[in-house]
Motif scaffolding. Structure first.
Motif, PDB file in Angstrom:
ATOM      1  N   GLU A  26      49.302 -21.208 107.612  1.00 17.92           N
ATOM      2  CA  GLU A  26      49.912 -21.293 108.944  1.00 17.92           C
ATOM      3  C   GLU A  26      48.849 -21.668 109.970  1.00 17.92           C
ATOM      4  N   LEU A  27      49.143 -22.700 110.745  1.00 21.63           N
ATOM      5  CA  LEU A  27      48.265 -23.132 111.824  1.00 21.63           C
ATOM      6  C   LEU A  27      48.914 -22.794 113.159  1.00 21.63           C
ATOM      7  N   PHE A  28      48.144 -22.229 114.081  1.00 28.17           N
ATOM      8  CA  PHE A  28      48.587 -22.073 115.459  1.00 28.17           C
ATOM      9  C   PHE A  28      48.213 -23.358 116.203  1.00 28.17           C
ATOM     10  N   VAL A  29      49.194 -23.966 116.848  1.00 28.69           N
ATOM     11  CA  VAL A  29      49.004 -25.271 117.486  1.00 28.69           C
ATOM     12  C   VAL A  29      49.538 -25.240 118.908  1.00 28.69           C
ATOM     13  N   GLY A  30      49.174 -26.262 119.680  1.00 32.50           N
ATOM     14  CA  GLY A  30      49.595 -26.322 121.071  1.00 32.50           C
ATOM     15  C   GLY A  30      51.049 -26.680 121.259  1.00 32.50           C
ATOM     16  N   ASN A  31      51.597 -27.484 120.366  1.00 42.03           N
ATOM     17  CA  ASN A  31      52.995 -27.907 120.445  1.00 42.03           C
ATOM     18  C   ASN A  31      53.510 -28.083 119.025  1.00 42.03           C
ATOM     19  N   ALA A  32      54.224 -27.097 118.523  1.00 43.61           N
ATOM     20  CA  ALA A  32      54.632 -27.099 117.111  1.00 43.61           C
ATOM     21  C   ALA A  32      55.571 -28.254 116.797  1.00 43.61           C
ATOM     22  N   LYS A  33      56.467 -28.577 117.712  1.00 47.33           N
ATOM     23  CA  LYS A  33      57.424 -29.653 117.456  1.00 47.33           C
ATOM     24  C   LYS A  33      56.704 -30.988 117.295  1.00 47.33           C
ATOM     25  N   GLN A  34      55.761 -31.268 118.182  1.00 48.84           N
ATOM     26  CA  GLN A  34      55.028 -32.523 118.079  1.00 48.84           C
ATOM     27  C   GLN A  34      54.096 -32.527 116.875  1.00 48.84           C
ATOM     28  N   ALA A  35      53.480 -31.378 116.569  1.00 48.76           N
ATOM     29  CA  ALA A  35      52.612 -31.295 115.392  1.00 48.76           C
ATOM     30  C   ALA A  35      53.407 -31.548 114.122  1.00 48.76           C
ATOM     31  N   ALA A  36      54.627 -31.026 114.047  1.00 47.47           N
ATOM     32  CA  ALA A  36      55.468 -31.248 112.871  1.00 47.47           C
ATOM     33  C   ALA A  36      55.774 -32.734 112.706  1.00 47.47           C
ATOM     34  N   TYR A  37      56.015 -33.405 113.807  1.00 44.87           N
ATOM     35  CA  TYR A  37      56.269 -34.844 113.745  1.00 44.87           C
ATOM     36  C   TYR A  37      55.033 -35.578 113.231  1.00 44.87           C
ATOM     37  N   PHE A  38      53.861 -35.196 113.721  1.00 41.16           N
ATOM     38  CA  PHE A  38      52.615 -35.835 113.293  1.00 41.16           C
ATOM     39  C   PHE A  38      52.382 -35.632 111.802  1.00 41.16           C
ATOM     40  N   TYR A  39      52.474 -34.404 111.324  1.00 40.03           N
ATOM     41  CA  TYR A  39      52.176 -34.140 109.915  1.00 40.03           C
ATOM     42  C   TYR A  39      53.222 -34.748 108.979  1.00 40.03           C
ATOM     43  N   SER A  40      54.456 -34.821 109.421  1.00 38.37           N
ATOM     44  CA  SER A  40      55.475 -35.428 108.566  1.00 38.37           C
ATOM     45  C   SER A  40      55.329 -36.944 108.550  1.00 38.37           C
ATOM     46  N   ARG A  41      55.113 -37.544 109.698  1.00 46.20           N
ATOM     47  CA  ARG A  41      55.033 -39.018 109.749  1.00 46.20           C
ATOM     48  C   ARG A  41      53.680 -39.544 109.296  1.00 46.20           C
ATOM     49  N   ALA A  42      52.588 -38.849 109.597  1.00 45.96           N
ATOM     50  CA  ALA A  42      51.262 -39.330 109.217  1.00 45.96           C
ATOM     51  C   ALA A  42      50.896 -38.928 107.792  1.00 45.96           C
ATOM     52  N   TYR A  43      51.153 -37.685 107.418  1.00 45.45           N
ATOM     53  CA  TYR A  43      50.700 -37.175 106.124  1.00 45.45           C
ATOM     54  C   TYR A  43      51.792 -37.120 105.061  1.00 45.45           C
ATOM     55  N   GLY A  44      53.011 -37.420 105.428  1.00 42.48           N
ATOM     56  CA  GLY A  44      54.067 -37.519 104.420  1.00 42.48           C
ATOM     57  C   GLY A  44      54.722 -36.219 104.025  1.00 42.48           C
ATOM     58  N   PHE A  45      54.647 -35.193 104.891  1.00 40.39           N
ATOM     59  CA  PHE A  45      55.322 -33.926 104.619  1.00 40.39           C
ATOM     60  C   PHE A  45      56.801 -34.014 105.010  1.00 40.39           C
ATOM     61  N   GLU A  46      57.590 -33.128 104.431  1.00 36.45           N
ATOM     62  CA  GLU A  46      58.992 -32.980 104.793  1.00 36.45           C
ATOM     63  C   GLU A  46      59.168 -31.687 105.583  1.00 36.45           C
ATOM     64  N   VAL A  47      59.831 -31.755 106.727  1.00 39.33           N
ATOM     65  CA  VAL A  47      60.158 -30.555 107.493  1.00 39.33           C
ATOM     66  C   VAL A  47      61.365 -29.890 106.833  1.00 39.33           C
ATOM     67  N   VAL A  48      61.199 -28.622 106.407  1.00 42.95           N
ATOM     68  CA  VAL A  48      62.245 -27.978 105.609  1.00 42.95           C
ATOM     69  C   VAL A  48      62.809 -26.720 106.246  1.00 42.95           C
ATOM     70  N   ALA A  49      62.118 -26.119 107.218  1.00 41.63           N
ATOM     71  CA  ALA A  49      62.613 -24.869 107.797  1.00 41.63           C
ATOM     72  C   ALA A  49      62.093 -24.715 109.215  1.00 41.63           C
ATOM     73  N   TYR A  50      62.772 -23.856 109.977  1.00 39.86           N
ATOM     74  CA  TYR A  50      62.454 -23.665 111.388  1.00 39.86           C
ATOM     75  C   TYR A  50      62.770 -22.236 111.780  1.00 39.86           C
TER      76      TYR A  50
END
Length: 372
Positions: A26-50
């Motif tokens: 778990e990472l604490f980040v400044g903006n979780a919604k934007q970070a999720a977009y970055f990691y999914s689009r840049a690194y190829g992860f799938e967002v699965v839960a919220y």
């Protein structure tokens, strides 16, 4: 005697802290919604839960991302006075929890706290309509935590309190599992002893400042691992040098000890790195001259040398095989957290033959930032 207490290591010795592996980070980040977009689009992860306001949680928003057996949880604060906001104010985006899957949470917590770990949350159940997960938490270096997770047969999307969630991203299959997680600390030996005493880990490798040095800087590192070699934690400390080392830079900008990088395994590092570059991921630059001696050092990779050179992938070997590895630039504004992509072919090491080339590449980035 419980089944956990009877577990033995490969040497036939009792293992009082058996681990199944890393459950999630778990990472604490400044903006979780934007970070999720970055990691999914840049690194190829799938967002699965919220988890957030819509699920009844009032102090944070968390997105769970999955790729292969890797789970990342990205958490942001909803109020300025929350501990999450304070953590981010001090450290920037960074790893807060390295969660470990264990056969018996109560046993793991009892052994850990008995052997010197400071408890944060005693064993407790988290329950929802899907079932129950057992959890407990202890402290490690800096403000980083280890959470023990006992999932049993829990079929929910992540943990109780989370709902299935999709933003249209998919698991690209490029990255498979967490290979190791590196911690940067001011003083290495006390934390090596912590993992030996609390987790029954053993020292795999030891690198001195003579092993890991350049003209300007140096560091020392020890690698600890559980009995099965499933969970591996290199621990770094700075060493005396002419200029500031990358460990000192991390400690300065993270404002304390923390997890420096997460190494993730792949089966096709050339194809994966090429795709990650297309998606905007930035990697350290390696001089072309590095590849002149690669065919002599690791003849197995000669057929793919051109591809390795094109993508800037490093090569190393040990008595058991060879490995291919590459390091991203920091993923946030601060020169702190980054990722390593690694493909192993039998080798159990960590690329010590690449240390000089890697650290010179890191120093070039430090110099650009005015931090060398």
């Amino acid at each position: 005697m419980s089944t956990v207490e009877q577990t033995t290591t490969g040497r036939g010795l009792q293992d009082y802290m058996p681990l199944n592996g890393v459950d999630h980070v778990e990472l604490f980040v400044g903006n979780a919604k934007q970070a999720a977009y970055f990691y999914s689009r840049a690194y190829g992860f799938e967002v699965v839960a919220y988890s957030g306001l819509e699920t009844g949680v009032r102090d944070r928003a968390s997105y769970v991302l999955r790729q292969g057996r890797i789970r990342l949880v990205l958490t942001g604060a909803l109020h300025s006075d929350s501990p999450i906001a304070e953590h981010h104010r001090q450290h920037g985006d960074g790893v807060k929890v390295i969660a470990l899957s264990v056969p018996d949470v109560d046993h793991a917590y009892r052994e850990a706290t008995t052997r010197g770990a400071e408890g944060v949350a005693e064993p407790h159940d988290a329950t929802d309509a899907h079932g129950t997960v057992r959890l407990a938490t202890i402290k490690t270096y800096g403000e980083t935590l280890h959470t023990f997770v006992g999932r049993g047969g829990y079929p929910g999307p992540f943990l109780p309190g989370y709902e299935a969630w999709s933003d249209g991203s998919t698991d690209t299959g490029m990255l498979l599992a967490i290979d190791h997680i590196v911690g940067n600390v001011e003083h290495m030996d006390p934390w090596v002893k912590f993992y030996e005493d609390v987790f029954n880990m053993k020292e795999m490798l030891h690198f001195t400042d003579n092993d890991i040095s350049t003209e300007y800087s140096a560091l020392m590192s020890k690698v600890v691992a559980d009995g099965k070699g499933v969970v591996k934690f290199p621990i770094n400390e700075p060493a005396e040098g002419k200029r500031k080392s990358q460990i000192e830079e991390y400690l300065e900008f993270y404002e304390g000890p923390g997890a420096q990088h997460i190494a993730v395994a792949t089966r096709d590092i050339v194809g994966t790195v090429a795709e990650l570059r297309k998606r905007g991921v930035e990697f350290l630059d390696i001089p072309a001259a590095y590849y002149d001696e690669v065919p002599q050092r690791v003849p197995e990779v000669a057929p793919q040398l051109d591809d390795l050179r094109t993508q800037g992938i490093l090569v190393d070997h040990d008595d058991e095989g060879y490995l291919l590895q590459i390091f991203t630039k920091p993923v946030g504004d601060r020169p702190t957290v980054f990722f390593e992509i690694i493909e192993r072919h039998g080798a159990r090491g960590f690329g010590d033959g690449n240390f000089k080339a890697l650290f010179e590449a890191l120093e070039r980035e430090q110099d650009r930032r005015g931090n060398l």
